[in-house]
Structure formats: structure tokens, C-alpha cells
Design an enzyme around this catalytic site. Structure first.
Site, PDB file in Angstrom:
ATOM      1  N   HIS A   1       0.805  -1.221   0.000  1.00  0.00           N
ATOM      2  CA  HIS A   1       0.000   0.000   0.000  1.00  0.00           C
ATOM      3  C   HIS A   1       0.839   1.272   0.000  1.00  0.00           C
ATOM      4  O   HIS A   1       0.321   2.357  -0.252  1.00  0.00           O
ATOM      5  CB  HIS A   1      -0.982   0.002   1.185  1.00  0.00           C
ATOM      6  CG  HIS A   1      -0.359   0.224   2.525  1.00  0.00           C
ATOM      7  ND1 HIS A   1      -0.036  -0.814   3.373  1.00  0.00           N
ATOM      8  CD2 HIS A   1       0.008   1.353   3.173  1.00  0.00           C
ATOM      9  CE1 HIS A   1       0.481  -0.318   4.489  1.00  0.00           C
ATOM     10  NE2 HIS A   1       0.523   0.994   4.384  1.00  0.00           N
TER      11      HIS A   1
ATOM     12  N   ASP B   1       0.114  -7.659   1.159  1.00  0.00           N
ATOM     13  CA  ASP B   1       0.566  -6.276   1.347  1.00  0.00           C
ATOM     14  C   ASP B   1       2.095  -6.177   1.355  1.00  0.00           C
ATOM     15  O   ASP B   1       2.672  -5.401   2.109  1.00  0.00           O
ATOM     16  CB  ASP B   1      -0.004  -5.675   2.637  1.00  0.00           C
ATOM     17  CG  ASP B   1       0.083  -4.143   2.631  1.00  0.00           C
ATOM     18  OD1 ASP B   1       0.096  -3.563   1.531  1.00  0.00           O
ATOM     19  OD2 ASP B   1       0.166  -3.540   3.715  1.00  0.00           O
TER      20      ASP B   1
ATOM     21  N   GLY C   1       3.876   6.849   8.628  1.00  0.00           N
ATOM     22  CA  GLY C   1       5.112   6.834   7.854  1.00  0.00           C
ATOM     23  C   GLY C   1       6.009   5.661   8.184  1.00  0.00           C
ATOM     24  O   GLY C   1       6.997   5.413   7.495  1.00  0.00           O
ATOM     25  N   ASN C   2       5.695   4.934   9.262  1.00  0.00           N
ATOM     26  CA  ASN C   2       6.484   3.749   9.625  1.00  0.00           C
ATOM     27  C   ASN C   2       6.049   2.510   8.866  1.00  0.00           C
ATOM     28  O   ASN C   2       6.688   1.468   8.948  1.00  0.00           O
ATOM     29  CB  ASN C   2       6.365   3.450  11.131  1.00  0.00           C
ATOM     30  CG  ASN C   2       7.346   4.255  11.954  1.00  0.00           C
ATOM     31  OD1 ASN C   2       7.896   5.230  11.480  1.00  0.00           O
ATOM     32  ND2 ASN C   2       7.556   3.840  13.189  1.00  0.00           N
ATOM     33  N   SER C   3       4.940   2.591   8.150  1.00  0.00           N
ATOM     34  CA  SER C   3       4.456   1.443   7.413  1.00  0.00           C
ATOM     35  C   SER C   3       5.498   1.005   6.398  1.00  0.00           C
ATOM     36  O   SER C   3       5.991   1.795   5.600  1.00  0.00           O
ATOM     37  CB  SER C   3       3.162   1.818   6.693  1.00  0.00           C
ATOM     38  OG  SER C   3       2.550   0.689   6.142  1.00  0.00           O
TER      39      SER C   3
ATOM     40  N   GLY D   1      -8.899 -25.681  -4.800  1.00  0.00           N
ATOM     41  CA  GLY D   1     -10.202 -25.566  -5.437  1.00  0.00           C
ATOM     42  C   GLY D   1     -11.353 -25.660  -4.468  1.00  0.00           C
ATOM     43  O   GLY D   1     -12.379 -26.287  -4.763  1.00  0.00           O
TER      44      GLY D   1
END
Length: 481
Positions: free
Chosen positions: A121, A151, A223-225, A281
Site C-alpha cells: 500500500h 501487502d 510513515g512507519n508502514s 479448489g
């Protein structure tokens, strides 16, 4: 006696200071029995702990970078649609700030020649990605590969001899272990927060498709992501990804993608250009106590309930059925549907696994060969609901129109739900217009007459089991009181 009591208290003070480990423990000269320099740690254990808290972030900060991504507002979901902002500032952000044109995040250098792991992200749909190193050098980065299902993203800068972090082993993590969350937000060089691991294997959070999060109470700042979660050895054990926050403020719960998952995804992206996952499946859903009762199982039964089986898929060829409960996977007890999806996804392609399956009041062993997940996997089940009086009260149905056809090309069997009264038992159970009811209490429903006959036989207060076709997959819903 007084002397012994005082000495005992001194030992307690020393023990508590060492146990806290987050602060420098300073004993006053009169407490320590002699002179000590101001700010000194006076025990070997205290010195070792203090050095660990200094060395780990010192090693991590050189390998953690700031990432600045530029986006077209419409690429992030329109006005106020930036998932980064929603994730870290809460939904209130959407109502008070203009559409973002830039996103800030962090990343971790994982190879000396410039490969960097971050969160998907942070860079998804970016038109330009800039990387700021700890030494203040700036590089334009290329997005090598992304995986929205976990992610994770990998980017590359044109540089050599870069500092890296050693990989730890996230499978060995324990609740209570002290960790440090290191980031490089807004070019501040570093932020370091400390906490403990409060849970491992956390799933059903609703952030991504494949969740196996490390849950921590170390604050993850905006901002640490994409930054590093490290242990006291300075090893990379996770990639920080999100906080739990209804309001945008830190609530004491953060999530990190475990190192083992991040490295596996990175390796697959670099080697194949995509993430290769195992597949059987199957459509699976949570086994709630109500559903367990409906299938004649104990309310405390664990496992993943099979809601759909592709006839030509591995599970279909192994004769698995809707209503089966997969209780164990190659000897590993299955906790829930999310756990099973993770186990299957991480299985090497071509591996034949042994499933322990609850079918009615019997347990069977079924062998299934795992293959590669196709581009469009089976949809997963929706939520389970609560109860009111008559289980199908407020449900309006009609014939399925000829234009609605199944995988075989034939008209869909069942009845089409055209309206569900808000607050009704079916509404609370998750039934919605557009669903096709295929079964009521395991009895096939092919026509309106079948539906009317079955619904007229239902007693008020009775809980029933519906099999519903939705978005190309089938799900079970437990409806009623």
C-alpha cells in the site's frame, strides 16, 4: 533484622530495573554501597540489556529507508481514497483533508545491490517512487513486484554496497518477546518504538487476504508502514504494516507481516514475477457454533467448513463435499478458515497432503494434491448472523432468470432472493438480494414450489441451514434463533 530488610529491598530494586529493561537503571551511591558515576548501569545483566537496546536500532536504522510515493488521486480511489491515510489516521481523515497526492512510508534494504522490501500500500499505483537513505542520498526506485494479498512489495534502487539487516526466523517468535519497530517517516532518519509481541498468527483482521500477523504493542507511527520490526539481536523479524485504530490514534495494537512470509513473497516475486501459491479448489468459511450444531458437531469443534468445491479442482477430484469440515492439514490442527488458506498457500506445488475431514459423525482421511492457484480464486464466505423468529421471515424470492447461468452454461438451479427485510433473521445472517438459495436444511431447492414447501414446513424459532450461491461461489448461512 532492619539491615536484612534494607538489603532485601535493594535486591528488589535491582531486579525490577533489570526486568523492565526499557530504561537505564541507576543506583544511587548510598543504595549501591559505593560510588557510581551518574547514569551508569552497575550490573553485568543491566549492561547487556542496555547495550542490546542501543545496538539493535543502531544496526536497523542504516538499513531502513524513507519512501515517498507520488499518486494520481483517482488511482487511490478518488477523493480522500488513500488507503495509507485511512489506515493510519482513521476514517475521520476522509472528512477533513484534501485528496493526497503523495504518500510516505518506510522500507527495509534486504540486499547490498538495492532491493528493498516495503508494504504494497506504500507504492501501489504510484507514478513515481523516491527513496531517501539514512545517509541522505536520494534515489528514484523501480517497483519490481507487488502482492496485494499479503501487502508486500519489492522495489529496487541503482546502488551498491548498501547496509542490510540479517533475517530472523519469525516462526520462533513468542508472546512476550521484546521487539522494536523502526521506521524512517518523513525523512526524520529514524523513529524507534519498543513493545512486546502480544500475539502471533493473528488472522481475520480484514486487512489483506492472507493474514498471519505478528501483533505488537509498539507504536507504529504514521510513515512507519513498511519499516522493520526487529528483535534485540537486531534481526529483521517482520515488516510493519498497520495499526488498529477506530479514531486514528494509537490504541496499543499494531500489526507486522512476519519475516518468513515477507521473504517467501519477495523470493517468488523476484524469481517468477508473481507470487505462486498452493490451491485446492475449495471455498471455505468459519465454523461457528451455530453451523457446527447444524452439521451435528460439537459447538466447540474447530476447523474450516467447506462451502464450495470445484468439480475439476484438486478437492473435487479427491471427492471432498460441501459441508465437510477440514479439521487437520497434514497433521496440523486447522484453527479456522483463514488458517487453512495460509497452510494451503504455503504448500509446495505438487505436494499430496492428508486432510482429516469431519463428515457427519465420522472422521475420514482424504488425500489432495496441491496445485497452483489460478488467477481468479474461489470467493470466500460472508458473515454469519444472529436470530429473530421465523427463519425466512421477510425474504422475497423469484424464479432465477434464464440469463443467469452457472459454470456449465446451464440455468442456475434454485430461487433468486429479490428482497430481504432489514433486521429480519435472514438479513442478520447475511442473506442479501441477488443470492440464489440452493438448499434449505440440506434439501435441494430447484423451483419456487420447492421453496414454498420447505419454508411452510419451518417452525417459528427454528434455526435452519441455507446453501446460497453468491458471486460464483456457494456459502452456508445459519439462519434463525
Amino acid at each position: 533484622m532492619r539491615a536484612r530488610l534494607v538489603n532485601g529491598l535493594r535486591r528488589i530494586v535491582v531486579f525490577l530495573c533489570i526486568g523492565l529493561a526499557a530504561q537505564t537503571c541507576v543506583l544511587l551511591p548510598e543504595q549501591a554501597g559505593g560510588a557510581a558515576p551518574a547514569g551508569a548501569v552497575t550490573t553485568p545483566t543491566g549492561l547487556a540489556i542496555n547495550e542490546a537496546f542501543i545496538d539493535a536500532p543502531a544496526r536497523a536504522k542504516t538499513a531502513v529507508v524513507n519512501i515517498s510515493s507520488t499518486f494520481r488521486p483517482e488511482a487511490r480511489g478518488g477523493p480522500f481514497g488513500d488507503p495509507y491515510s485511512r489506515r493510519f489516521f482513521g476514517e475521520e481523515f476522509e472528512r477533513g483533508f484534501p485528496p493526497p497526492e503523495q504518500g510516505q512510508g518506510s522500507g527495509v534494504i534486504v540486499s547490498p545491490d538495492g532491493y528493498i522490501v516495503t508494504d504494497n500500500h506504500v507504492v501501489q499505483d504510484a507514478t513515481e517512487v523516491q527513496v531517501l537513505l539514512a545517509d541522505k542520498r536520494t534515489f528514484r526506485a523501480k517497483v519490481v513486484g507487488t502482492d496485494a494479498r499479503t501487502d508486500i512489495a519489492v522495489i529496487k534502487i541503482d546502488a551498491t554496497n548498501l547496509p542490510t539487516l540479517p533475517w530472523g526466523d519469525s516462526s520462533r517468535l513468542r508472546v512476550g518477546e521484546v521487539v522494536l519497530a523502526v521506521g524512517n517517516p518523513f525523512g526524520l532518519n529514524e523513529t524507534v518504538t519498543m513493545g512486546i509481541i502480544s500475539a502471533v498468527g493473528r488472522a481475520n483482521v480484514g486487512i489483506v487476504d492472507y493474514e498471519d500477523f505478528i501483533q505488537i504493542d509498539a507504536a507504529i507511527n504514521p510513515g512507519n508502514s513498511g519499516g522493520a520490526l526487529v528483535n534485540l539481536k537486531g534481526e529483521l523479524i517482520g515488516i510493519n504494516t498497520a495499526i488498529f485504530s477506530p479514531t486514528g490514534g494509537f490504541m496499543g495494537i499494531g500489526f507486522a507481516i512476519p519475516r518468513n512470509m515477507a521473504k517467501s513473497v519477495m523470493t517468488s516475486l523476484l524469481e517468477h514475477g508473481r507470487v505462486i501459491r498452493g490451491w485446492m479448489g475449495l471455498g471455505v468459511q468459519e465454523l461457528t457454533p451455530d453451523l457446527a450444531r447444524a452439521f451435528g458437531l460439537s459447538e466447540t469443534a474447530k476447523g474450516a467448513l467447506v462451502s464450495d468445491v470445484l468439480e475439476d479442482g484438486p478437492a473435487g477430484k479427491a471427492k471432498l463435499r460441501r459441508g465437510d469440515v477440514i479439521a487437520a492439514y497434514n497433521g496440523t490442527p486447522v484453527k479456522d478458515a483463514a488458517h487453512l488458506r495460509m497452510l494451503v498457500a504455503e504448500t509446495k506445488l505438487g505436494t499430496t497432503v492428508a486432510l482429516s475431514v469431519l463428515r457427519g459423525n465420522r472422521t475420514q482421511e482424504v488425500a489432495v494434491t496441491v496445485t497452483e492457484m489460478p488467477a481468479e480464486p474461489v470467493a470466500r464466505a460472508g458473515p454469519e448472523g444472529e436470530h429473530m423468529e421465523h427463519p425466512l421471515e421477510g425474504v422475497a424470492v423469484d424464479e432465477v432468470p434464464p440469463t443467469m447461468r452457472g459454470r456449465s452454461g446451464r440455468k442456475e438451479a434454485g430461487v433468486l432472493v429479490v428482497d430481504v427485510e432489514p433486521g429480519s433473521p435472514a438479513d442478520r445472517a447475511g442473506l442479501r438480494p441477488g443470492d440464489i438459495i440452493r438448499e434449505i436444511d440440506r434439501k435441494p431447492i430447484k423451483t419456487l414450489r420447492d421453496f414454498e414447501r420447505a419454508s411452510n414446513e419451518l417452525a417459528p424459532g427454528k434455526r435452519i441451514l441455507l446453501l446460497v450461491k453468491r458471486d460464483g461461489a456457494t456459502v452456508f448461512l445459519s439462519v434463525g434463533s
